[in-house]
Design an enzyme around this catalytic site. Structure first.
Site, PDB file in Angstrom:
ATOM      1  N   LYS A   1      22.389  -6.765  28.938  1.00 64.72           N
ATOM      2  CA  LYS A   1      22.340  -5.390  29.468  1.00 64.72           C
ATOM      3  C   LYS A   1      21.451  -5.412  30.703  1.00 64.72           C
ATOM      4  O   LYS A   1      20.571  -6.263  30.831  1.00 64.72           O
ATOM      5  CB  LYS A   1      21.731  -4.446  28.430  1.00 64.72           C
ATOM      6  CG  LYS A   1      22.047  -2.989  28.657  1.00 64.72           C
ATOM      7  CD  LYS A   1      23.372  -2.602  28.040  1.00 64.72           C
ATOM      8  CE  LYS A   1      23.736  -1.180  28.341  1.00 64.72           C
ATOM      9  NZ  LYS A   1      24.893  -0.728  27.530  1.00 64.72           N
TER      10      LYS A   1
ATOM     11  N   ASP B   1      27.501   1.746  32.401  1.00 68.17           N
ATOM     12  CA  ASP B   1      26.846   2.454  31.289  1.00 68.17           C
ATOM     13  C   ASP B   1      26.407   3.782  31.924  1.00 68.17           C
ATOM     14  O   ASP B   1      27.009   4.203  32.923  1.00 68.17           O
ATOM     15  CB  ASP B   1      25.667   1.634  30.723  1.00 68.17           C
ATOM     16  CG  ASP B   1      25.059   2.250  29.469  1.00 68.17           C
ATOM     17  OD1 ASP B   1      25.656   2.119  28.386  1.00 68.17           O
ATOM     18  OD2 ASP B   1      23.990   2.890  29.559  1.00 68.17           O
TER      19      ASP B   1
END
Ligand SMILES: NC(=O)C1=CN([C@@H]2O[C@H](COP(=O)(O)OP(=O)(O)OC[C@H]3O[C@@H](n4cnc5c(N)ncnc54)[C@H](O)[C@@H]3O)[C@@H](O)[C@H]2O)C=CC1
Ligand SMILES: O=C(O)CCC(=O)C(=O)O
Length: 438
Positions: free
Chosen positions: A118, A158
């Site tokens: 991430k 995201d």
């Protein structure tokens, strides 16, 4: 946990995510000498690599701005690191570590060969012009490009990162490397993207929810639903809910929530969510004005009586008090779709009261699953039709549901989806780590 807390001070979200996983898997670990000898718990909670960099960019007033940029390469035992980029004012290293950690188990659940990663920045897209977003993305990629690659690490979107940002990031990657390759997912259809990726997380959560309902002798058709957020994921969820015959009565933003008793079920209303998100203002109130719905400022949608609740915005957006309110108002199913959308005590509340609760790492895995399918299409230099991608997505969500039931069914028949998802996701990665040695 004591050791983990001492090694990761001031990272409460990472500790929260780790505690949940460890509580679910501890018996599996303790009963498996291979996992103990190989120190799997100690190793899986430590990221392989953390890249932290400075992002310098120029705003429209020609001032130099500085943000922090990160990429957490958490675990690549079963495939290249894979996970989104978040651009949000509240991003810290601890936020991205929790998200990267969750991603390991989620990606494993999809059955596709993807490790967990991430990244992101504390850049705040609110009020920024398109030119500012472009300059920020260019600078971000100028630092990031050396750490990623189609077989190394494949970022995606995201919060705050959608199709536009992926375009700017991919453009800069190509300028720097001369390579047109599958290094990012969520790409535009004309330059390597996959059909259904924009809607995949929202579609996936509704497919998963319908599996949950079927497992309880029920169906999503006719259900009244509360959704939070109005972004990419909420959009896909609202659209699929409509197609499946359910009625979504709320969406929300940081400014409050919309209650639309007629349902958010026309193309005009659903497409307006895209306009609202693209405005970069991060407020939902204009929806009420445009469609004559109610706007409740400063509140969350969990006070509305509904059959099903789908948190689709940000972590810890539903707490124990909200859980009790939903319960009192008769909620039957809570399908967490944001990553760690519920606080630990809210999750405990649902499980204790035997309310059916699906965790984000299972329910929202459709997004990364279709990212994996985008990678496959890029490798083969082929494009699948929307029907082909959608059928594969549905199949993946059905399989994830079956894995959760297999590992999570308790003696009284209650399906503990949290435990099921954590154990199923963990085993595959842990076995790979054993096979690969340290
Ligand atoms: N985009 C994807 O493919 C996936 C996203 N997710 C998760 O789904 C959630 C939503 O992501 P996206 O829709 O992609 O992002 P987005 O940027 O399109 O939408 C984010 C939504 O969260 C709301 N929000 C942001 N900060 C907030 C705050 N402090 N309080 C209340 N609401 C707030 C925004 O108003 C917006 O409606 C996130 O938790 C993300 O991690 C999970 C799996 C895949
Ligand atoms: O598509 C991806 O690679 C990741 C999507 C994402 O950020 C997530 O699953 O939370």
């Amino acid at each position: 946990m004591k050791d983990l807390e001492a090694r990761n001070p001031a990272q409460p979200e990472f500790i929260q995510a780790s505690r949940e996983v460890i509580e679910s898997i501890i018996d599996v670990v303790n009963s498996n000498p291979k996992y103990l000898e190989n120190k799997i718990l100690e190793r899986i909670t430590e990221p392989n690599l953390i890249h932290e960099f400075k992002v310098e960019w120029e705003n429209d007033k020609h001032e130099i701005m500085v943000n922090k940029g990160y990429r957490i390469q958490f675990n690549n035992a079963i495939g290249p690191y894979k996970g989104g980029l978040r651009f949000h004012r509240a991003v810290t290293l601890g936020t991205l570590k929790f998200l990267g950690f969750e991603q390991i188990f989620k990606n494993s659940l999809t059955g596709l060969p993807m490790g967990g990663g991430k990244g992101g920045s504390d850049f705040d897209p609110r009020g920024k012009s398109d030119a500012e977003i472009l300059r920020f993305c260019r600078s971000f990629m100028t630092s990031l490009f050396k750490y990623i690659g189609p077989e190394i690490d494949v970022p995606a979107g995201d919060i705050g990162v959608g199709g536009r940002e992926i375009g700017y990031l991919f453009g800069q990657y190509k300028r720097l490397t001369q390579q047109h390759e599958g290094v990012l997912t969520g790409k535009g259809l004309n330059w390597g993207g996959s059909l259904v990726r924009p809607e995949a997380t929202g579609f996936g959560t509704m497919y998963f929810a319908n599996e949950v309902l079927h497992a309880h002798g029920d169906d999503i058709k006719g259900k009244t639903i509360a959704i939070s957020g109005f972004g990419n994921v909420a959009f896909g969820a609202v659209l699929k809910a409509k197609q499946l015959g359910a009625k979504v009565v709320t969406i929300s933003g940081p400014d409050g929530y919309i209650y639309d008793e007629n349902g958010i079920n026309t193309d005009e209303k659903i497409n307006y969510m895209l306009e609202l998100r693209a405005s970069n203002n991060d407020v939902v109130a204009p929806f009420a004005e445009k469609f004559g719905a109610k706007f409740i400022p400063g509140k969350k949608p969990w006070e509305v009586p509904v059959d099903m609740a789908f948190p689709c915005a940000i972590q810890n957006e539903l707490n124990a008090e909200d859980a009790a309110t939903l319960h009192k108002n008769g909620v039957k199913y809570v399908i967490e779709t944001s990553n760690m959308g519920c606080t630990a005590d809210a999750v405990q509340y649902f499980i204790k009261n035997r309310i059916v609760f699906a965790p984000g790492k299972a329910a929202n895995a459709g997004g990364v699953a279709v990212s994996g399918l985008e990678m496959s299409q890029n490798s083969m230099k082929l494009n699948w039709t929307a029907e082909e991608v959608d059928a594969k997505l549905k199949n993946i969500m059905t399989n994830i549901h079956a894995s959760c039931v297999k590992e999570g069914k308790e003696s009284d028949g209650y399906i503990n989806y949290v435990k099921g998802a954590n154990i199923a996701g963990f085993k595959k990665v842990a076995d790979a780590m054993v096979d690969l040695g340290y």
